[in-house]
Enzyme design. Structure first.
Site, short mmCIF file in Angstrom:
data_model
loop_
_atom_site.label_atom_id
_atom_site.label_comp_id
_atom_site.label_asym_id
_atom_site.label_seq_id
_atom_site.Cartn_x
_atom_site.Cartn_y
_atom_site.Cartn_z
N PRO A 195 0.78 -1.22 0.00
CA PRO A 195 0.00 0.00 0.00
C PRO A 195 0.82 1.28 0.00
O PRO A 195 1.63 1.53 0.88
CB PRO A 195 -0.85 -0.12 1.26
N GLU A 196 0.60 2.07 -1.01
CA GLU A 196 1.17 3.41 -1.11
C GLU A 196 0.03 4.39 -0.85
O GLU A 196 -1.06 3.99 -0.47
CB GLU A 196 1.78 3.61 -2.51
N LYS A 242 1.81 6.94 4.09
CA LYS A 242 1.31 5.58 3.85
C LYS A 242 0.73 4.95 5.10
O LYS A 242 0.58 3.74 5.18
CB LYS A 242 2.45 4.69 3.33
N HIS A 282 -4.06 -14.83 8.71
CA HIS A 282 -3.20 -13.67 8.91
C HIS A 282 -3.89 -12.46 9.53
O HIS A 282 -3.47 -11.33 9.34
CB HIS A 282 -2.52 -13.29 7.59
N ARG A 333 2.27 -11.07 5.16
CA ARG A 333 3.69 -11.19 5.45
C ARG A 333 4.05 -10.77 6.87
O ARG A 333 5.11 -11.13 7.38
CB ARG A 333 4.51 -10.37 4.44
N ARG A 379 15.69 -2.30 -5.90
CA ARG A 379 14.28 -2.37 -6.26
C ARG A 379 14.08 -2.06 -7.74
O ARG A 379 14.79 -1.24 -8.32
CB ARG A 379 13.47 -1.39 -5.40
#
Length: 282
Positions: A2-3, A61, A98, A118, A270
């Site tokens: 998420p940005e 963010k 999760h 994650r 990246r």
DNA sequence: CGTTCAACCTGGGCGC
DNA sequence: TGCGCCCAGGTTGAAC
């Protein structure tokens, strides 16, 4: 992932919790050791019990819930930082496995859920002074939706860093991540490997304009969802902005403007995507 | 000081 | 089918 656009969409999706009073907080057993939670779950739960949610806002963010505790004076701030795979949901999550946090409200059926595959995301609760110290203007640049050319130029024009790397630095602009950095520089027609110190005031102006334009449009389309185990809206729908990506994830595809091949390069570990023909290197 | 890099995690995809 | 490896939207702090 998420940005800014994804976190903004999540915040809008959980706006229904504004004004609600927290009844009960659960931390599912199997996740107690994952996903850093501060302060410790028991303390956090006791402070939030009976508290009223007075505001839901985005900061870069991060999603921020302002709460009025039942037993003490002064607002508290509950900060959700989704990092790579965190989601804020008001419907059942993709998997039970999760779920990191469930917040039940008084007189309201749906709970607020923080789900994070994650487990890199964080949940932090702080008082106002700590909030300001940690997330005020010293720690975070201006919101990338309100990027401003002259200010951006002033901030970066001495730096030798590549512009793409600078755009990921939250102290320069808050909210841009790996996807939108590539998209913004494509729209601004600037090669991501250009060093900041070589950018003119005009180039900074184009970056600032592209930043707010791209991010506004991405919010309109509820963010970008790539693959299936990825970002979802608060009611678990994929975003649509990935359909409009011009370069991100389009390695070796044809540029929509000039038909040359889009390239992928690695910058500080990246991926960056760009059109070597349309985007000028200064 | 500025910049790079590994670490934090899980799971999907790929080559063998 | 399975194993090992690489990859992924972010951030931090140590190391260079």
């Amino acid at each position: 992932m998420p940005e800014l656009p994804e976190v903004e969409t999540m915040c809008r999706g959980i706006a229904c919790f504004r004004g609600k009073i927290i009844e009960k907080i659960l931390f599912p057993k199997h996740t107690r050791r994952a996903s850093p939670i501060q302060p410790r779950p028991k303390i956090l739960a006791s402070k939030l019990q009976g508290a009223r949610i007075t505001g839901i806002t985005r900061l870069g963010k991060r999603a921020i819930l302002s709460v009025e505790p039942a037993n003490e004076n002064g607002n508290l701030f509950l900060i959700f930082e989704p990092r790579m795979t965190g989601l804020l949901l008001r419907v059942p999550p993709p998997t039970e496995k999760h779920v990191r946090l469930v917040v039940h409200m008084q007189k309201y059926q749906d709970p607020l859920i923080f789900w994070d595959r994650r487990g890199l995301g964080t949940i932090t609760m702080v008082n106002r002074p700590t909030f300001i110290a940690r997330f005020g203007n010293n720690a975070l640049g201006p919101d990338a939706l309100k990027a401003n050319g002259p200010e951006l130029y002033k901030k970066i024009h001495r730096s030798k860093r590549h512009i793409k790397v600078a755009l990921l630095d939250q102290k320069i602009l808050a909210g841009i991540g790996n996807i939108y950095a590539s998209e913004i520089l494509y729209l601004a027609r600037i090669d991501p490997r250009t060093r900041c110190c070589r950018l003119s005031q005009d180039a900074c102006e184009r970056i600032a304009r592209a930043s707010s334009q791209i991010l506004r449009l991405a919010i309109k389309h509820e963010g970008s969802s790539i693959g299936d185990e990825t970002y979802r809206t608060a009611d678990n729908r994929p975003g649509r902005y990935q359909r409009f990506h011009k370069v991100y994830g389009r390695d070796k595809a044809k540029c929509g403007k000039c038909k040359n091949e889009i390239q992928r390069v690695i910058q500080t570990q990246r991926s960056t995507f760009f059109c070597p023909n349309c985007q000028i290197r200064y």
